[in-house]
Write a protein that holds these residues in place. Sequence first.
Motif, PDB file in Angstrom:
ATOM      1  N   HIS A 262       0.797  -1.238   0.000  1.00 18.29           N
ATOM      2  CA  HIS A 262       0.000   0.000   0.000  1.00 18.29           C
ATOM      3  C   HIS A 262       0.829   1.289   0.000  1.00 18.29           C
ATOM      4  O   HIS A 262       0.870   1.984  -0.994  1.00 18.29           O
ATOM      5  N   CYS A 263       1.389   1.676   1.143  1.00 21.86           N
ATOM      6  CA  CYS A 263       2.198   2.902   1.187  1.00 21.86           C
ATOM      7  C   CYS A 263       1.468   4.085   0.551  1.00 21.86           C
ATOM      8  O   CYS A 263       2.031   4.820  -0.265  1.00 21.86           O
ATOM      9  N   VAL A 264       0.198   4.233   0.924  1.00 26.20           N
ATOM     10  CA  VAL A 264      -0.612   5.322   0.374  1.00 26.20           C
ATOM     11  C   VAL A 264      -0.215   6.655   1.011  1.00 26.20           C
ATOM     12  O   VAL A 264      -0.213   7.690   0.345  1.00 26.20           O
ATOM     13  N   TYR A 265       0.116   6.599   2.305  1.00 19.72           N
ATOM     14  CA  TYR A 265       0.296   7.849   3.059  1.00 19.72           C
ATOM     15  C   TYR A 265       1.717   8.067   3.575  1.00 19.72           C
ATOM     16  O   TYR A 265       1.894   8.660   4.641  1.00 19.72           O
ATOM     17  N   LEU A 266       2.726   7.620   2.859  1.00 21.84           N
ATOM     18  CA  LEU A 266       4.109   7.841   3.302  1.00 21.84           C
ATOM     19  C   LEU A 266       4.375   9.342   3.397  1.00 21.84           C
ATOM     20  O   LEU A 266       4.073  10.097   2.462  1.00 21.84           O
ATOM     21  N   ASN A 267       4.987   9.776   4.527  1.00 26.00           N
ATOM     22  CA  ASN A 267       5.458  11.164   4.565  1.00 26.00           C
ATOM     23  C   ASN A 267       6.880  11.223   3.992  1.00 26.00           C
ATOM     24  O   ASN A 267       7.455  10.187   3.629  1.00 26.00           O
ATOM     25  N   GLU A 268       7.424  12.428   3.930  1.00 27.45           N
ATOM     26  CA  GLU A 268       8.733  12.584   3.252  1.00 27.45           C
ATOM     27  C   GLU A 268       9.817  11.752   3.931  1.00 27.45           C
ATOM     28  O   GLU A 268      10.660  11.139   3.275  1.00 27.45           O
ATOM     29  N   GLU A 269       9.775  11.722   5.264  1.00 20.60           N
ATOM     30  CA  GLU A 269      10.772  10.942   6.021  1.00 20.60           C
ATOM     31  C   GLU A 269      10.652   9.458   5.667  1.00 20.60           C
ATOM     32  O   GLU A 269      11.654   8.753   5.478  1.00 20.60           O
ATOM     33  N   GLU A 270       9.414   8.991   5.560  1.00 23.81           N
ATOM     34  CA  GLU A 270       9.205   7.572   5.257  1.00 23.81           C
ATOM     35  C   GLU A 270       9.638   7.231   3.826  1.00 23.81           C
ATOM     36  O   GLU A 270      10.204   6.169   3.587  1.00 23.81           O
ATOM     37  N   LYS A 271       9.378   8.136   2.897  1.00 24.75           N
ATOM     38  CA  LYS A 271       9.814   7.893   1.511  1.00 24.75           C
ATOM     39  C   LYS A 271      11.332   7.732   1.477  1.00 24.75           C
ATOM     40  O   LYS A 271      11.865   6.816   0.842  1.00 24.75           O
ATOM     41  N   ALA A 272      12.017   8.651   2.178  1.00 23.74           N
ATOM     42  CA  ALA A 272      13.489   8.609   2.187  1.00 23.74           C
ATOM     43  C   ALA A 272      13.975   7.320   2.852  1.00 23.74           C
ATOM     44  O   ALA A 272      14.949   6.696   2.393  1.00 23.74           O
ATOM     45  N   LEU A 273      13.287   6.913   3.897  1.00 24.16           N
ATOM     46  CA  LEU A 273      13.683   5.696   4.619  1.00 24.16           C
ATOM     47  C   LEU A 273      13.508   4.460   3.733  1.00 24.16           C
ATOM     48  O   LEU A 273      14.409   3.614   3.629  1.00 24.16           O
ATOM     49  N   LEU A 274      12.362   4.353   3.081  1.00 20.49           N
ATOM     50  CA  LEU A 274      12.126   3.195   2.207  1.00 20.49           C
ATOM     51  C   LEU A 274      13.134   3.172   1.054  1.00 20.49           C
ATOM     52  O   LEU A 274      13.629   2.110   0.679  1.00 20.49           O
ATOM     53  N   LEU A 275      13.424   4.358   0.530  1.00 20.75           N
ATOM     54  CA  LEU A 275      14.402   4.432  -0.562  1.00 20.75           C
ATOM     55  C   LEU A 275      15.765   3.948  -0.081  1.00 20.75           C
ATOM     56  O   LEU A 275      16.437   3.153  -0.744  1.00 20.75           O
ATOM     57  N   SER A 276      16.165   4.394   1.112  1.00 19.94           N
ATOM     58  CA  SER A 276      17.504   4.037   1.595  1.00 19.94           C
ATOM     59  C   SER A 276      17.585   2.559   1.976  1.00 19.94           C
ATOM     60  O   SER A 276      18.653   1.966   1.901  1.00 19.94           O
TER      61      SER A 276
END
Length: 423
Positions: A262-276
């Motif tokens: 899902h990841c519908v509501y990732l905030n900016e911090e979470e996007k960066a974390l998942l990317l890393s």
Amino acid sequence: MSKPSFVLHGDIAYSKPDRSLTSQKDGYLVVVNGLIKGVYPSLPKEYAGLPLHDHAGRLIVPGLSDLHVHAPQYGFRGNGMDLKLLEWLNTYTFPEEAKYQDLSYADKAYQIFADDLRKTFTTRACIFATLHKKATLALAKKLSSTGLIAYLGLVEMDRNSPDYLRFPSAEKALEDTETYLKEIKDIPNIYPILTPRFTPSCTDELMEGLGEMKKKYHLPVQSHLDENPSEVAWVKELAPWSSSYADAYDKFGMLEDSIMAHCVYLNEEEKALLLSRGTYVAHCPDSNINLTSGIAPIKEYLEKGMHVGLGSDVAGGTHLNLFYQASLAIQMSKARVLYLGDKAPLNAEEAFYLATLGGGSFFGKVGSFLEGYEADILVLDDLKAYPSIKDLSILDRVERFLYFGEESALKEKIVAGNPIGLK
Ligand code: GUN
Ligand code: FE
């Protein structure tokens, strides 16, 4: 033991890692020892001795990967679509999953699921079962006999569900998981994946134990993340020590080699974390609209370089057909353009990429026809199933197949070089 070598002739299309679609009309797809050798406009002499399957006029594309599906929910897909996530779980899902305690029920239900999955466009899948070890191992055997390749998870839950669907303790959950890991080893092509249902279902003690098991046995993980606003708010209460929902998984090492649905509501911090962490997002557009969850910004995730594939998320989603899920991904991305300020929707090439290489790469070199990829192949008799007065390009044919392609047009399905029975 050597794996199959052969040549397929037809109209070939596949994605490259840059998400562009490559095609070869009247081309030759060469498979040597279960791996793709290449796609050629005419058959190189050195492969002239290999068995040739002539599919002139048919589309030949990579197999599709379903990164998120709940096998025990298959029986109630299309029903109970009136509630949002948390109410839906309590009202429909948990009572149904509890029935898998009964092996004869599980046996019948899982046989239907495995038979149906075999006949779809899916060549690989990441599957949630239930917390019942015996039923899950029975499912593993049924999946193994389909010839498909799958990760299958015993679902971890030790809080916030009724007694009838909850491990009595973290200790018992971990003990059953250890046994599950041992017993699934003997089942060909079906691999274990740690499956904490989602943060609300798992105590910190259970998560910690799973994190240790992950390290000890080098296991992948699948779970749910940021699907629904009430769920996100609840996790904030349950894990006050975390800086975000994604962080609540990361603290236990759960984002590496992992798929988060899902990841519908990732905030900016979470996007960066998942990317890393290299986390895979399983985009489940059908489920996200059925459960009124929201619309994930998939175009943005792709542009950021995040890993994204598709999930049917049955029974939140109602269709195992991942081509259909790909067209829904495009349609949902247009709703973001209309209502949420996105500049551009996903296009057909990107959606095809999500269904093939985007998700396939979770399994290794899977989902493309570049040299060295495992030979997961679909042969589609699209022009016969859906004749057209127009002279369609291969991209036109792929695009329309996303929108209305059905399993009746599937003529051959090959997984890691081996043919799958479609009857
Ligand atoms: N979150 C926790 N469990 C589930 C489930 O079974 N389906 C969906 N869509 N979300 C979940
Ligand atoms: Fe799910």
